[in-house]
Write a protein that holds these residues in place. Structure first.
Motif, PDB file in Angstrom:
ATOM      1  N   LYS A 170       0.837  -1.208   0.000  1.00  0.00           N
ATOM      2  CA  LYS A 170       0.000   0.000   0.000  1.00  0.00           C
ATOM      3  C   LYS A 170       0.869   1.255   0.000  1.00  0.00           C
ATOM      4  O   LYS A 170       0.584   2.229  -0.719  1.00  0.00           O
ATOM      5  N   GLU A 171       1.942   1.215   0.779  1.00  0.00           N
ATOM      6  CA  GLU A 171       2.836   2.391   0.833  1.00  0.00           C
ATOM      7  C   GLU A 171       3.459   2.660  -0.528  1.00  0.00           C
ATOM      8  O   GLU A 171       3.575   3.804  -0.955  1.00  0.00           O
ATOM      9  N   ARG A 172       3.849   1.577  -1.212  1.00  0.00           N
ATOM     10  CA  ARG A 172       4.446   1.769  -2.550  1.00  0.00           C
ATOM     11  C   ARG A 172       3.404   2.260  -3.551  1.00  0.00           C
ATOM     12  O   ARG A 172       3.707   3.091  -4.425  1.00  0.00           O
ATOM     13  N   MET A 173       2.183   1.817  -3.422  1.00  0.00           N
ATOM     14  CA  MET A 173       1.136   2.206  -4.368  1.00  0.00           C
ATOM     15  C   MET A 173       0.613   3.616  -4.092  1.00  0.00           C
ATOM     16  O   MET A 173       0.425   4.420  -5.014  1.00  0.00           O
ATOM     17  N   LEU A 174       0.375   3.934  -2.805  1.00  0.00           N
ATOM     18  CA  LEU A 174      -0.320   5.181  -2.459  1.00  0.00           C
ATOM     19  C   LEU A 174       0.560   6.192  -1.752  1.00  0.00           C
ATOM     20  O   LEU A 174       0.142   7.339  -1.551  1.00  0.00           O
ATOM     21  N   GLY A 175       1.762   5.769  -1.373  1.00  0.00           N
ATOM     22  CA  GLY A 175       2.627   6.660  -0.637  1.00  0.00           C
ATOM     23  C   GLY A 175       2.279   6.665   0.839  1.00  0.00           C
ATOM     24  O   GLY A 175       1.322   6.035   1.297  1.00  0.00           O
ATOM     25  N   CYS A 176       3.056   7.408   1.610  1.00  0.00           N
ATOM     26  CA  CYS A 176       2.834   7.490   3.053  1.00  0.00           C
ATOM     27  C   CYS A 176       3.155   8.908   3.498  1.00  0.00           C
ATOM     28  O   CYS A 176       4.314   9.345   3.446  1.00  0.00           O
ATOM     29  N   GLY A 177       2.140   9.643   3.939  1.00  0.00           N
ATOM     30  CA  GLY A 177       2.335  11.028   4.341  1.00  0.00           C
ATOM     31  C   GLY A 177       2.816  11.854   3.169  1.00  0.00           C
ATOM     32  O   GLY A 177       2.179  11.906   2.103  1.00  0.00           O
ATOM     33  N   GLU A 178       3.962  12.514   3.353  1.00  0.00           N
ATOM     34  CA  GLU A 178       4.524  13.346   2.287  1.00  0.00           C
ATOM     35  C   GLU A 178       5.270  12.523   1.236  1.00  0.00           C
ATOM     36  O   GLU A 178       5.590  13.021   0.163  1.00  0.00           O
ATOM     37  N   LYS A 179       5.532  11.275   1.578  1.00  0.00           N
ATOM     38  CA  LYS A 179       6.315  10.427   0.674  1.00  0.00           C
ATOM     39  C   LYS A 179       5.424   9.837  -0.415  1.00  0.00           C
ATOM     40  O   LYS A 179       4.481   9.105  -0.132  1.00  0.00           O
ATOM     41  N   LYS A 180       5.693  10.185  -1.656  1.00  0.00           N
ATOM     42  CA  LYS A 180       4.909   9.710  -2.786  1.00  0.00           C
ATOM     43  C   LYS A 180       5.820   9.028  -3.797  1.00  0.00           C
ATOM     44  O   LYS A 180       7.005   9.338  -3.911  1.00  0.00           O
ATOM     45  N   PHE A 181       5.232   8.093  -4.531  1.00  0.00           N
ATOM     46  CA  PHE A 181       5.979   7.374  -5.562  1.00  0.00           C
ATOM     47  C   PHE A 181       5.301   7.577  -6.909  1.00  0.00           C
ATOM     48  O   PHE A 181       4.088   7.790  -6.993  1.00  0.00           O
ATOM     49  N   GLN A 182       6.100   7.489  -7.941  1.00  0.00           N
ATOM     50  CA  GLN A 182       5.529   7.481  -9.288  1.00  0.00           C
ATOM     51  C   GLN A 182       4.761   6.177  -9.487  1.00  0.00           C
ATOM     52  O   GLN A 182       5.176   5.131  -8.995  1.00  0.00           O
ATOM     53  N   PRO A 183       3.639   6.216 -10.202  1.00  0.00           N
ATOM     54  CA  PRO A 183       2.924   4.954 -10.477  1.00  0.00           C
ATOM     55  C   PRO A 183       3.821   3.989 -11.241  1.00  0.00           C
ATOM     56  O   PRO A 183       4.752   4.391 -11.938  1.00  0.00           O
TER      57      PRO A 183
END
Length: 950
Positions: free
Chosen positions: A756-769
């Motif tokens: 879920k963290e890799r898919m949606l990010g966590c807080g301010e941390k975001k990932f490219q799809p």
């Protein structure tokens, strides 16, 4: 030479390799030359120029030329071939494409090509005629029902899968068969060749079917002393001329090919234990090759085509058979071997203990049971030959010769500093006691520094070398991932004996099965010998046996399968480390594990037979084939329970695939077809409601529900006894809803939060799809429609290109790549996201008209595509996947493996270069306990970022 017009179908070699239906045969023959310790064979290579039509990625599936583009491509390629005609060889029949033209309407289902200047059939026959055995190695092609070739071509175009490389292989897919006859029964061999017209391309060759008169006096290659001795006989009976090949060249070439191309070719054999050895191709040379025929040749091999015969001995298989015949009156080599199994050589041999009053000679490391002198007791006793048991004489003789060959081999290896010694030749014949004796001699004299290794195709080395002696056949370029070994029943065996050559025709198999049923004869698997006790040099106790069947040369033929040559199979490019990759999670070398899974397969067989027979309308013919399948599978299991390593290194995945191959052998193409259709329809009716439910959720809740849905839907598995019982208690929808309600976290393996963290990010941390995701789907019905498709839809929503990866051939109720486009099309009626992405990926019918224009590459939607995996099993081995899948994987950054077969039975421990999500519901209590001390219906959500194993 007369020129004959030949009409022939356009073949494009794209068939899934695992389908057994045969088509035109051309072949190579091999007959082992035991008399000299050499082996060889020959095959005129296939020079079919497959430039008429488009070639595909696997096997030899006949492809229709359906439209104008195909027509133009075909004409262009034929024209190119005509302007650059192939160099013709007097000894290598090939197609003459000059002035070739496509006949008839290009919209015909099976358009033909006229070859007005064709003078030869593609008949490839190679002979290796030895003093004891004649062996045949022949190649056959086969076809499968055409799949959606237009879609396949479009997918290949998108992924850049080129056909050009395929055309460097004249042999583009088919099977390599191994057959042998006793040289003393030469007429049986000649009858076999004649009845199948193998010297004229086989009875399925285009010319034969067209009634064209065969080419007179075809030239075939041969090796072995019989190539000289029987040349006139072959000419008189078959009208063929023999072109003789050098025996030692063939022997070395065959050994090199096997050691490089067959993954589990070499093995050690000590005290009854067979262990397969993986050979590093970069560290193969130098080695000592010891070929034990009537005599023994010892060859130092330094590389391809680089070898020297450094030694040999005239005491070999001929010695054993000759002396054994004189001393025991046995009428065959196999009878002599069988006698040895019941023997006690201490009745004949003088042991160290006989000299030292039953004591060891410990000072020099000799035990009391060590042989001091073979046949030594015959010196001091006043017995006549008739007073000795033939069984004891046979065993003493076998040990004497085997020990000496082992010792001389080691001394030559020591002389040249060689650590590896490979033994071949039909003296060994897969005989456990012979291998143990040779191995012990090498180990004893080398003090464990050298190792004796044996080859599964021990007697066919020269045959394969002769097969390869033809130029540009492509065989020498094949690698391990391009060869798939299968074990059809081949020839029926009753009481452990092979009767005649392999049966290729289904009616022949059924006829045999009917006779088998009428006689009530029990199929008996050959019984291996129990590990003998070893107490010193030669100190073997008498081998024990559970029965009276010795694994003779005849029944040992079952240990050699049919090699499917598939140049287009590739290694999955996202494997982190090919050398350490092992697909099988369960190791069947554990006897209790082996017996458990054999029981599971046996108990599931009656239900599988019922489904298979019902899939073809329950006809009498289907019932007969169903019974034949059940008995054939039982025979396989009986053989393997006695000797687990008989078919190479065996894992659970191999066992499950063996079952599927056995079904296909008896022409059950899709045993669960009606069940799959029914479950698909039921699941599609509730899909709209599920999608509405998902769309009403926030992103985080939706992702969890999607993963829960995949796990819940994965319960639908007809390969699980527990799940089959569930089917009788409720409808597919009721079971799915029940399963979803029970999705309580934490799961047995629960990495959802990491995913879920890799898919949606966590807080301010975001990932490219993710850029591209490969979704390896499992079952039809709820599994794909209510589980994986909604997950694919979510990835598409995020801008991720999605490739659904499905089986090439049916296996249980698994969905296939051929079925998926229709399922997606039906699902797309209820969802704009699926519809637009399916259009972009060329999955919808109305999008297919633009398939050749890049699959609507300009579409704003990310594409949803389907590729086949190259498999016909519930499992997947990433060392051998389709070229489509390999191409699709090159820029993927996420793979999702779903289902027990793909993510638990295989690949549970596999590491990949990209992120990997493994999802499955465990539907077997023993597997749950074995993997993580869990329980049936436990769930696995295992997420492994690429960074962990890069």
């Amino acid at each position: 030479m007369l020129l004959h017009p030949v009409r022939m179908n356009v073949f494009v070699f794209a068939e899934p390799v695992r389908n057994p239906r045969t088509k035109p045969q051309f072949l190579g023959f091999d007959f082992d030359s035991i008399h000299s310790g050499f082996g060889g064979g020959l095959m005129a290579d296939n020079q079919t120029n497959n430039k008429t039509g488009s070639e595909s990625e696997r096997g030899d599936l006949e492809e229709n030329i359906e439209d104008k583009e195909d027509k133009e491509e075909g004409e262009k390629e034929v024209s190119a071939a005509s302007s650059n005609p192939m160099q013709r060889s007097s000894s290598r029949p090939q197609l003459d494409l000059s002035r070739a033209a496509i006949q008839g309407d290009f919209d015909d289902r099976n358009p033909t090509i006229l070859l007005p200047n064709q003078s030869d059939d593609i008949s490839h026959l190679a002979l290796d005629i030895g003093g004891s055995l004649i062996k045949l190695v022949y190649f056959s092609r086969h076809e499968e029902n055409p799949s959606d070739n237009r879609r396949k071509r479009a997918i290949k175009q998108r992924f850049g899968v080129s056909n050009v490389n395929r055309r460097s292989y004249p042999i583009l897919g088919g099977r390599l068969h191994f057959v042998k006859f006793e040289t003393g029964k030469l007429n049986e061999c000649l009858d076999f060749i004649s009845s199948k017209q193998l010297h004229h391309g086989g009875i399925d060759s285009p010319s034969w079917n067209a009634g064209i008169r065969p080419v007179e006096n075809p030239i075939i290659k041969a090796t072995g002393g019989g190539a000289y001795k029987y040349a006139d006989v072959f000419n008189e009976r078959l009208g063929v001329s023999i072109d003789k090949e050098d025996e030692m060249n063939c022997l070395v070439a065959g050994a090199n090919f096997l050691l490089k191309a067959i993954r589990h070719e070499a093995f050690t054999h000590m005290e009854g234990q067979k262990d397969f050895v993986q050979i590093d191709h970069n560290d193969l040379f130098p080695y000592l090759l010891v070929n034990i025929g009537s005599g023994v040749s010892m060859i130092k091999v330094d590389g391809d085509g680089k070898f020297e015969r450094v030694s040999g001995t005239n005491v070999g298989g001929g010695t054993y058979w000759g002396l054994g015949r004189l001393l025991t009156k046995c009428k065959s080599f196999d009878e002599l071997l069988e006698l040895s199994q019941q023997g006690d050589s201490s009745k004949v041999d003088m042991l160290v203990g006989d000299i030292y009053g039953g004591m060891d000679y410990s000072k020099i490391g000799l035990s009391a049971s060590t042989i001091a002198s073979s046949f030594g007791k015959a010196i001091s006793e006043t017995k006549e030959l008739s007073d000795y048991r033939p069984e004891d004489i046979s065993l003493s003789l076998l040990r004497m010769i085997s020990y000496n060959i082992g010792q001389i081999s080691y001394l030559n290896a020591l002389r040249y500093g060689l650590k590896r010694i490979f033994f071949g030749g039909f003296f060994i014949r897969g005989h456990a006691y012979t291998m143990d004796t040779i191995s012990f001699a090498v180990q004893f004299w080398s003090k464990g520094q050298a190792q004796a290794m044996f080859l599964r195709h021990e007697g066919f080395l020269g045959a394969l070398g002769a097969f390869m002696s033809y130029e540009k056949h492509g065989l020498d370029d094949l690698m391990a991932h391009q060869l798939v070994e299968r074990f059809p029943m081949g020839a029926p065996y009753v009481g452990g004996k092979i009767h005649g050559p392999p049966l290729g025709d289904l009616n022949e198999k059924i006829s045999w099965m009917e006779k088998f049923l009428q006689k009530g004869t029990e199929i008996t698997a050959p019984v291996p010998m129990a590990p003998p006790g070893t107490t010193g040099m030669g100190g073997f106790d008498r081998p024990s046996s559970k029965g009276h069947m010795l694994r003779s040369d005849a029944s040992a033929a079952l240990t050699i399968g049919v090699l499917h040559l598939v140049p287009s199979l590739e290694v999955f490019p996202l494997l982190a480390d090919l050398k350490t990759y092992e697909p099988n999670t369960i190791d069947l070398s554990d006897r209790t594990e082996l017996e458990y899974w054999f029981t599971v397969l046996s108990e599931h067989t009656p239900d599988l037979v019922d489904k298979a027979v019902a899939s073809e309308g329950g006809t009498d013919d289907a019932k007969r084939r169903g019974d034949a399948f059940a008995r054939a599978l039982s025979a396989h299991l009986a053989r393997l329970i006695e000797e687990p390593a008989a078919y190479g290194k065996l894992g659970l995945a191999n066992l499950l695939e063996l079952r599927e191959e056995c079904l296909r052998e008896f022409q059950f193409r899709d045993a669960y077809i009606s069940i799959k259709q029914r479950e698909n329809e039921a699941s599609l009716t509730v899909l709209p409601d599920l999608l509405m439910e998902l769309d009403s959720m926030n992103e985080e809740d939706r992702l969890l529900t999607l993963v829960e849905g995949v796990l819940a839907a994965n319960i639908f598995d007809w390969g699980s006894r527990a799940c089959v019982d569930l089917y009788h208690k409720g409808t597919i929808i009721e079971i799915y809803r029940m399963s979803r309600k029970k999705m309580q976290r934490p799961w047995r393996v629960d990495d959802f939060d990491k995913f879920k963290e890799r898919m949606l990010g966590c807080g301010e941390k975001k990932f490219q799809p993710y850029k591209k995701a490969l979704l390896f789907v499992d079952n039809s019905g709820a599994d794909i429609i209510l589980g994986m498709l909604p997950l694919a839809r979510e990835l598409l929503r995020q801008g991720t290109e999605v490739v659904l990866v499905a089986n090439s051939l049916p296996a249980l109720n698994d969905v296939t790549a051929y079925e998926l486009p229709e399922i997606v099309a039906e699902a797309a009626k209820h969802c704009d996201i699926l519809r637009k992405s399916a259009e972009a990926g060329g999955l919808l019918v109305d999008a297919m008209v633009n398939a050749q224009d890049g699959l609507k590459a300009s579409s704003p939607s990310v594409p949803l595509m389907v590729v086949e995996n190259g498999c016909g099993s519930p499992c997947i081995d990433f060392r051998q996947v389709s070229s489509e899948l390999a191409a699709a994987a090159k820029d993927a950054d996420l793979i999702i493996l779903e289902g027990m077969g793909r993510s638990l039975h295989t690949n549970f421990n596999a590491k990949f270069k990209c992120d990997a999500l493994k999802l499955a519901m465990v539907k077997n209590q023993r597997l749950a306990e074995k993997l993580f001390n869990g329980n049936i219906y436990d769930c696995v959500c295992r997420f492994e970022p690429a960074a962990q194993h890069s």
